[in-house]
Design an enzyme around this catalytic site. Structure first.
Site, PDB file in Angstrom:
ATOM      1  N   ASP A  12       0.877  -1.162   0.000  1.00 14.74           N
ATOM      2  CA  ASP A  12       0.000   0.000   0.000  1.00 14.74           C
ATOM      3  C   ASP A  12       0.924   1.225   0.000  1.00 14.74           C
ATOM      4  O   ASP A  12       2.099   1.139   0.372  1.00 14.74           O
ATOM      5  CB  ASP A  12      -0.948   0.014   1.201  1.00 14.74           C
ATOM      6  CG  ASP A  12      -2.127   0.954   0.953  1.00 14.74           C
ATOM      7  OD1 ASP A  12      -2.049   1.796   0.022  1.00 14.74           O
ATOM      8  OD2 ASP A  12      -3.130   0.882   1.690  1.00 14.74           O
TER       9      ASP A  12
HETATM   10  C1  BGC Z   1      -4.892   3.439   0.060  1.00 17.20           C
HETATM   11  C2  BGC Z   1      -4.983   2.475  -1.113  1.00 17.20           C
HETATM   12  C3  BGC Z   1      -4.738   3.217  -2.388  1.00 17.20           C
HETATM   13  C4  BGC Z   1      -3.389   3.882  -2.314  1.00 17.20           C
HETATM   14  C5  BGC Z   1      -3.028   4.669  -3.542  1.00 17.20           C
HETATM   15  C6  BGC Z   1      -3.623   4.243   0.041  1.00 17.20           C
HETATM   16  O1  BGC Z   1      -3.653   5.254   0.992  1.00 17.20           O
HETATM   17  O2  BGC Z   1      -4.985   2.718   1.266  1.00 17.20           O
HETATM   18  O3  BGC Z   1      -6.241   1.859  -1.136  1.00 17.20           O
HETATM   19  O4  BGC Z   1      -4.824   2.332  -3.475  1.00 17.20           O
HETATM   20  O5  BGC Z   1      -3.370   4.795  -1.223  1.00 17.20           O
HETATM   21  O6  BGC Z   1      -3.801   5.818  -3.635  1.00 17.20           O
END
Ligand code: BGC
Length: 744
Positions: free
Chosen positions: A228
């Protein structure tokens, strides 16, 4: 298998390939023709940012269809539809040169308070997994990779980047893993995104058991694991654990740390090679699939509209107030700011810049010949409450029916923080109560991403339609359902509780001092409410249509009782005068088990569409996992009786059948800590124990008394042998055990 280019890459190049180039893309190695790959959010539309990258949905992005959120899609119970939505998302990704779309989110809705529940499908792992798998299949059908997220036990936003989810293995295996497992095994997503949090103290991004042993070793995952955004605390530990790509870029910090670790011997280069191979092989596969498929855009707004209606859950409909007659009748008063300023998506990384936006007020006006008037009734910021309310109440006097659009304003739920209550804003509830005093015919249409307390709403309204955050066509889909152009097809993918304190994680939520205890264990959602016999506002699986269905001739057939499998069949008949859909749900329970088990668990479902008077024989299969629980020794099916319930919700069971499985008994090995009772229950242990007691002579006689046996049941063999006067405890027990475990 190692990627063919591994041998030609320098250590520095390899380290660079497991860490992003920038916010949304990977690094290229031009001299070897390795391209940079674009990953972007997801999951309800393509959030391709032109400039000003961020992972919080703040900066703008290219227009893209905002499909219904997962809260709405989850309520469709319709894998076929999810596959179509997935394919449309894949097509839009291709057209914006996106290679990997970050979704779907298959985390379990553990508590209604999770700020991100709108991004997750269900409180039930089977439903979440089936829908997740279909979504992935759709996206990947046009050569775009999916990213299954957030793996794992990421069920809250509070302290999400540090918190340790303290959760026992059985709970992980039965509740929090299966949606990932099913999606991996059915659809092989190109990537799996590890979550921010720790699991039992270890960051998901550094958890080898999670990322390598379970995901690859047990489930056969063949893509790559991406972090993530910002989840990597230690890039070297991450590679060692099986994390293949750190996103976004950490500049030269990550790659340099990896190079240093290989050089100083703290990271085996072969582990880095595995990560690079996983990334390159997956990207090769995607590029080949893109070259082989065409991305043909259809009418995605129309698909979004159909999907929003399919996810709309009609919770109540007294005196068949809905559907409204579009041709005849008195004035329709539309009340509520949401009717003209729709709330149709959630805040955070999934935030989409929609291609167009339908509002319910315009759609209602366009759908009927009846007079339609509008009053905002309230402002999102709560201002001017009394004037807005009295204008609406005044207008309600003239109207034949009032359609009130209520819900949660943007500020109440979002990625990044959790809710603290499940109430609708008080000004909206005061408005509703005042309207009810003036007009008895009230329809409430709701826009919210997670469940809300509906006590006052159901008291005041005759019909309640839950639209969730239904995407850019939510407004027109609501009009379609209100006038019956289409059926409300949704069924609840999460229980609506009566009150927050009834919810399963209530006392454990959201943890403190860095830990959140999953103390309710496997009792999540209806597993909790139904096992503890709690009243709920609306049960899991509930949803009305404009027709009714009858279930007859339910049968459950076990072809071979020595194998844990059964076939369920039931005839479903549309008893009404309109075409409609129903979701047949099969729940399995194990009334007598060696461990505590939920009263029943959803093990199969099927959506059927039937014309008036039409019948269909629906067939559903139950496999081994439908009967199994996670034991110390892995998945275990016990022989004996199981209940198989066929119903229209977890509380609307239309037929119950009992079956007996005669599967082989799997008995755990006995040891010196095994109790008197466990020895007696063991097929060989019982004879060995009885002989031991006989050999004890009169001293053994007291163990034969049934009352004494009850009292002694929990005594470990170690104590029993010691009480019997033996001094060589280990020797004596080992002697007994040779006659037991060997034969097992
Ligand atoms: C989120 C993800 C997301 C990623 C990219 C993170 O903060 O938890 O779900 O895909 O950011 O934006």
């Amino acid at each position: 298998m190692a990627h063919p280019l591994i041998a030609q890459l320098t250590l520095e190049e390899k380290a660079s390939l497991v860490s992003g180039a920038a916010f949304w893309n990977t690094r290229a190695v031009d001299r070897l023709g390795i391209p940079s790959i674009v990953l972007t959010d997801g999951p309800h539309g393509v959030r391709m940012q032109a400039e000003g990258a961020d992972h919080l949905g703040i900066n703008n992005s290219h227009p893209a269809t905002a499909f219904p959120t997962a809260a709405s899609l989850g309520s469709t119970w319709d894998p076929e539809l999810l596959q179509q939505v997935g394919q449309a998302l894949g097509v839009e990704s291709r057209n914006l040169n996106v290679d990997v779309l970050l979704g779907p989110g298959v985390n379990i809705k553990r508590s209604p308070l999770c700020g991100r529940n709108f991004e997750y499908f269900s409180e039930d792992p089977l439903l979440a997994g089936e829908l997740g798998a279909a979504w992935v299949t759709g996206v990947q059908s046009v050569g775009v990779g999916a990213s299954l997220k957030h793996y794992a036990a990421n069920n809250q936003e509070t302290d999400r980047m540090r918190i340790s989810s303290e959760v026992d293995e059985r709970t992980l295996r039965e509740i929090y893993f299966p949606a990932f497992e099913r999606t991996v095994q059915k659809s092989q997503p190109a990537t799996v995104m590890c979550s921010y949090n720790r699991i039992n103290g270890v960051f998901a991004s550094q958890n080898r058991w999670l990322l390598t042993d379970v995901l690859r070793g047990e489930w056969g995952f063949q893509g790559y694991v991406v972090s993530d955004w910002g989840a990597v605390a230690d890039p070297v530990a991450a590679v060692a654990a099986g994390l293949d790509l750190e996103m976004p870029s950490s500049g030269e910090r990550g790659p340099q740390a990896i190079v240093d670790a290989v050089r100083n011997g703290t990271l085996e280069e072969s582990l880095l090679d595995v990560a690079v191979s996983n990334v390159l092989t997956t990207h090769d596969r995607l590029k080949a699939a893109q070259a082989a498929t065409e991305a043909v855009a259809g009418d995605h707004h129309a698909l979004a509209r159909r999907a929003a209606a399919a996810g709309a859950v009609l919770l109540t409909n007294e005196d068949n107030l809905l559907p409204l007659d579009s041709a005849d009748g008195g004035q329709i008063l539309v009340v509520g700011e949401f009717a003209r300023t729709p709330r149709y998506q959630g805040a955070g990384s999934s935030h989409i810049n929609p291609t167009q936006l339908d509002d319910a007020l315009a759609a209602i006006t366009a759908s009927t010949q009846r007079a339609v008037t509008f009053e905002p009734g309230f402002a999102f910021d709560g201002s001017d409450e009394e004037n807005l309310r009295s204008a609406a109440v005044e207008a309600a006097r003239q109207a034949e029916v009032v359609v009130a659009f209520l819900g949660l304003p943007d500020a109440e739920e979002s990625e990044g923080f959790d809710r603290t209550h499940i109430d609708l804003p008080a000004n909206q509830l005061r408005l509703l109560a005042a309207l009810r005093e003036t007009n008895a015919k009230i329809v409430v249409v709701l826009s919210n991403g997670a469940v809300v307390d509906l006590g006052e709403v159901t008291q005041a309204a005759s019909a309640v339609l839950e639209m969730w955050l239904g995407g850019q066509a939510s407004g027109s889909a609501a009009a379609d359902v209100l006038f019956g152009t289409v059926e409300p097809e949704g069924r609840l993918a999460e229980t609506i509780p009566l009150t927050l304190s009834d919810t399963p994680a209530f006392v454990n939520w959201p943890g403190n001092q860095g830990k959140v205890h999953y103390g309710e264990r496997i009792y999540v959602g209806y597993r909790w409410y139904d096992t503890t016999r709690r009243e709920v506002a609306f049960p899991f699986g509930h949803g009305l249509g404009y027709t009714t269905f009858e279930y007859t001739d339910a049968t459950v057939t076990v072809a071979d009782a020595s194998v844990a499998a059964a076939v369920v069949e039931v005839t479903v008949t549309n008893q009404g005068t309109r075409t409609g859909t129903d979701v047949v749900q099969v729940y399995v329970g194990d009334p007598v088990a060696g461990v505590d088990r939920p009263q029943h668990e959803l093990r199969a479902f099927a959506k059927v569409r039937l014309n008036p008077g039409e019948s269909q024989r629906v067939r559903l299969e139950l496999g081994e996992r439908a009967f199994a629980y996670w034991s110390k020794a892995g998945w275990l099916v016990e022989p004996g009786e199981y209940t198989v319930e066929i119903g229209a919700s977890s509380r609307d069971i239309r037929a119950t059948r009992s079956i007996t499985l005669d599967v082989p008994v799997s008995t755990p090995d006995l040891d010196k800590e095994s109790t008197f009772e466990e020895w007696l229950a063991h097929p060989q242990g019982t004879d060995v124990l009885e002989k031991f007691l006989t050999d004890l002579g009169p001293a053994g006689a007291m163990f034969r008394d049934p009352e004494a046996r009850k009292l002694l049941g929990s005594m470990p063999m170690r104590s029993l042998v010691s009480f019997s006067g033996y001094t060589d405890i280990d020797g004596t027990i080992n002697g007994l055990l040779t006659g037991v475990n060997k034969a097992n």
